[in-house]
Design a protein around this motif. Structure first.
Motif, PDB file in Angstrom:
ATOM      1  N   ALA A 104       0.868  -1.192   0.000  1.00  0.00           N
ATOM      2  CA  ALA A 104       0.000   0.000   0.000  1.00  0.00           C
ATOM      3  C   ALA A 104       0.893   1.226   0.000  1.00  0.00           C
ATOM      4  O   ALA A 104       2.051   1.158   0.415  1.00  0.00           O
ATOM      5  N   GLY A 106       2.753   4.528   1.165  1.00  0.00           N
ATOM      6  CA  GLY A 106       3.143   5.162   2.421  1.00  0.00           C
ATOM      7  C   GLY A 106       2.950   6.666   2.302  1.00  0.00           C
ATOM      8  O   GLY A 106       2.322   7.149   1.342  1.00  0.00           O
ATOM      9  N   GLU A 109       4.406   8.184  -0.941  1.00  0.00           N
ATOM     10  CA  GLU A 109       3.650   7.725  -2.116  1.00  0.00           C
ATOM     11  C   GLU A 109       2.297   8.438  -2.188  1.00  0.00           C
ATOM     12  O   GLU A 109       1.828   8.810  -3.266  1.00  0.00           O
ATOM     13  N   PRO A 115       3.772   4.772  -6.586  1.00  0.00           N
ATOM     14  CA  PRO A 115       4.228   3.752  -5.639  1.00  0.00           C
ATOM     15  C   PRO A 115       5.743   3.705  -5.506  1.00  0.00           C
ATOM     16  O   PRO A 115       6.467   4.071  -6.439  1.00  0.00           O
TER      17      PRO A 115
HETATM   18  N1  URA Z   1       5.562   0.033   0.310  1.00  0.00           N
HETATM   19  C1  URA Z   1       4.683  -0.573  -0.524  1.00  0.00           C
HETATM   20  O1  URA Z   1       4.343  -1.745  -0.340  1.00  0.00           O
HETATM   21  N2  URA Z   1       4.201   0.135  -1.538  1.00  0.00           N
HETATM   22  C2  URA Z   1       4.571   1.388  -1.789  1.00  0.00           C
HETATM   23  O2  URA Z   1       4.095   1.948  -2.763  1.00  0.00           O
HETATM   24  C3  URA Z   1       5.492   1.996  -0.909  1.00  0.00           C
HETATM   25  C4  URA Z   1       5.972   1.298   0.130  1.00  0.00           C
END
Ligand code: URA
Length: 250
Positions: A104, A106, A109, A115
């Protein structure tokens, strides 16, 4: 420009020098990986896209891809939409043969809408380059498109709402291989709670297309536990072999 050796250094992979004088980190590295080698300057984006997708047109200009982008940008399916600065759709080549899937966004991002832009992203770039893949050549996405508060783990309901977007991306991109980085990506894609240590080193398949899927550690974990980088390097070599030998035609 950094050479392959510096990326292997970042991965913590020891190198030695062969009698011919070339630095070799592993017998597999001695095998040419010409089409994906990072040595030459990157061609313009349009050329890159056509090289990466000899038969499939890049999805980026297709109505289905544009519709999906718009749907994600407007998404309010779960509560995470309320706290986000940006959705993080994914980045890279929509005609890519490789798709990398993380957890996901952070904080950084979320700010940038892209990402893997922080320190973990730099290590991810190094990992990819170590197997001859510039970041622009792959497509990088996450299980979630929005940042969970405090970077907590995604909730099952958030994953359930968001996963269809990722599945649609995979269906449109039709990658030859998926690389799941980290426990959250691996367990959610494979619908299992098996520990990541047991999911590594195996060939999995994902979805209706049965796309080959390989699991490795998350780069943020590798930053905290550099002693595990050797295992990640083994995973990357395994993934490269799977891509070469088992990828879907085209
Ligand atoms: N860690 C993740 O898994 N995804 C990202 O986009 C940033 C850090």
């Amino acid at each position: 420009m950094q050479n392959r050796g510096s990326y292997l250094d970042a991965l913590g992979v020891e190198q030695w020098v062969s009698r011919g004088g070339a630095a070799v980190a592993d017998p597999l590295l001695a095998t040419p990986v010409a089409p994906q080698a990072p040595a030459a300057p990157a061609p313009p984006a349009a050329v890159r896209a056509s090289q990466a997708t000899p038969v499939t047109p890049a999805a980026s200009g297709e109505p289905a891809w544009l519709t999906l982008q718009a749907q994600v940008a407007a998404c309010q399916r779960c509560a995470l939409h309320a706290g986000r600065l940006n959705t993080v759709f994914g980045v890279g080549n929509p005609g890519a043969q490789w798709m990398v899937i993380g957890e996901a966004p952070g904080a950084e991002e979320d700010k940038q809408g892209e990402p893997f832009v922080g320190r973990a992203g730099q290590l991810l770039n190094a990992m990819l380059l170590a197997i001859g893949l510039p970041r622009e050549q792959v497509f990088i996405a996450n299980i979630l498109k929005c940042r969970p508060p405090g970077n907590r783990d995604p909730l099952p309901q958030e994953v359930a709402e968001c996963l269809p977007y990722l599945e649609r991306q995979i269906a449109l991109i039709k990658p030859r291989i998926l690389l799941a980085v980290g426990r959250i990506a691996a367990q959610n894609l494979l619908a299992t709670d098996t520990p990541i240590g047991k999911l590594r080193g195996q060939l999995h398949r994902f979805g209706a297309a049965q796309t080959p899927l390989v699991v490795t550690y998350h780069p943020a974990y590798l930053l905290r536990s550099p002693g595990e980088k050797r295992k990640a390097w083994d995973d990357l070599k395994f993934a490269r072999r799977v891509h070469r030998e088992l990828g879907q035609a085209g």
